[in-house]
Scaffold this motif. Sequence first.
Motif, PDB file in Angstrom:
ATOM      1  N   THR A  52     -19.935 -17.994 -17.160  1.00  0.00           N
ATOM      2  CA  THR A  52     -19.953 -17.474 -15.792  1.00  0.00           C
ATOM      3  C   THR A  52     -19.543 -16.006 -15.812  1.00  0.00           C
ATOM      4  O   THR A  52     -18.964 -15.532 -16.790  1.00  0.00           O
ATOM      5  CB  THR A  52     -18.978 -18.266 -14.899  1.00  0.00           C
ATOM      6  OG1 THR A  52     -17.644 -18.042 -15.373  1.00  0.00           O
ATOM      7  CG2 THR A  52     -19.299 -19.755 -14.903  1.00  0.00           C
ATOM      8  N   ARG A 155     -13.361 -16.394 -10.406  1.00  0.00           N
ATOM      9  CA  ARG A 155     -13.018 -17.757 -10.821  1.00  0.00           C
ATOM     10  C   ARG A 155     -12.573 -18.591  -9.617  1.00  0.00           C
ATOM     11  O   ARG A 155     -12.936 -19.753  -9.489  1.00  0.00           O
ATOM     12  CB  ARG A 155     -11.933 -17.722 -11.893  1.00  0.00           C
ATOM     13  CG  ARG A 155     -11.703 -19.067 -12.535  1.00  0.00           C
ATOM     14  CD  ARG A 155     -10.889 -18.971 -13.804  1.00  0.00           C
ATOM     15  NE  ARG A 155     -11.711 -18.388 -14.864  1.00  0.00           N
ATOM     16  CZ  ARG A 155     -11.347 -17.347 -15.603  1.00  0.00           C
ATOM     17  NH1 ARG A 155     -10.190 -16.785 -15.446  1.00  0.00           N
ATOM     18  NH2 ARG A 155     -12.162 -16.879 -16.533  1.00  0.00           N
ATOM     19  N   ASP A 158     -15.661 -19.454  -7.658  1.00  0.00           N
ATOM     20  CA  ASP A 158     -16.421 -20.507  -8.338  1.00  0.00           C
ATOM     21  C   ASP A 158     -15.806 -21.873  -8.066  1.00  0.00           C
ATOM     22  O   ASP A 158     -16.511 -22.853  -7.858  1.00  0.00           O
ATOM     23  CB  ASP A 158     -16.477 -20.267  -9.846  1.00  0.00           C
ATOM     24  CG  ASP A 158     -17.421 -19.134 -10.217  1.00  0.00           C
ATOM     25  OD1 ASP A 158     -18.204 -18.701  -9.354  1.00  0.00           O
ATOM     26  OD2 ASP A 158     -17.348 -18.673 -11.383  1.00  0.00           O
ATOM     27  N   SER A 162     -17.861 -24.726  -5.927  1.00  0.00           N
ATOM     28  CA  SER A 162     -18.440 -25.792  -6.757  1.00  0.00           C
ATOM     29  C   SER A 162     -18.128 -27.143  -6.137  1.00  0.00           C
ATOM     30  O   SER A 162     -17.049 -27.370  -5.595  1.00  0.00           O
ATOM     31  CB  SER A 162     -17.901 -25.720  -8.181  1.00  0.00           C
ATOM     32  OG  SER A 162     -16.528 -26.003  -8.189  1.00  0.00           O
TER      33      SER A 162
END
Length: 169
Positions: A52, A155, A158, A162
């Motif tokens: 990522t 992060r 994400d 998610s």
Amino acid sequence: MSEEPSLLAADSAGGHDSILLLFICLIGIIVIFTLIGILGSGVSRRTGRRKTPADWLGGIALLSVCATIALYIWGALHVMFMENANMREECAEAGGAAKAAQVDRYEAHYLPLRFTCHLDEGGSYDAAVPGYVNPAMAIAFIMAIATGAVSVVARDQDRSTSPTVTRGR
């Protein structure tokens, strides 16, 4: 009989501690190898999935920290070797022979790294540390902070976007 300060007296007036600087360099080398080990273990652990942007930015941040520490060690070694060997010669090289004859003491600074030759009539000039060390160290440090912060934000984004995986029984 003119009394010109000896190299030993000049060093004790504004000198620095080589043992401390050597210890700082040793700790820096250990930190560099540790960070490279962390980066390598992170790369090997994530071989099965796609990297990522947060992973890439985190790696760049670690490498930037390593570069900052390596540049500091490089500059610190220049300062450390000036203490014992050829302080007056370095002052002569940086400011000329006329200025070097007027140097009455030396002084080391650790942040920013510099080795200063002080003149007996007032004034001073820097010697020994290459001119690129402090600016490059500042750029690498800023890059480490910026990429580290963006990596943490990416992060977190994400994780929040998610889908959560639920396990069935």
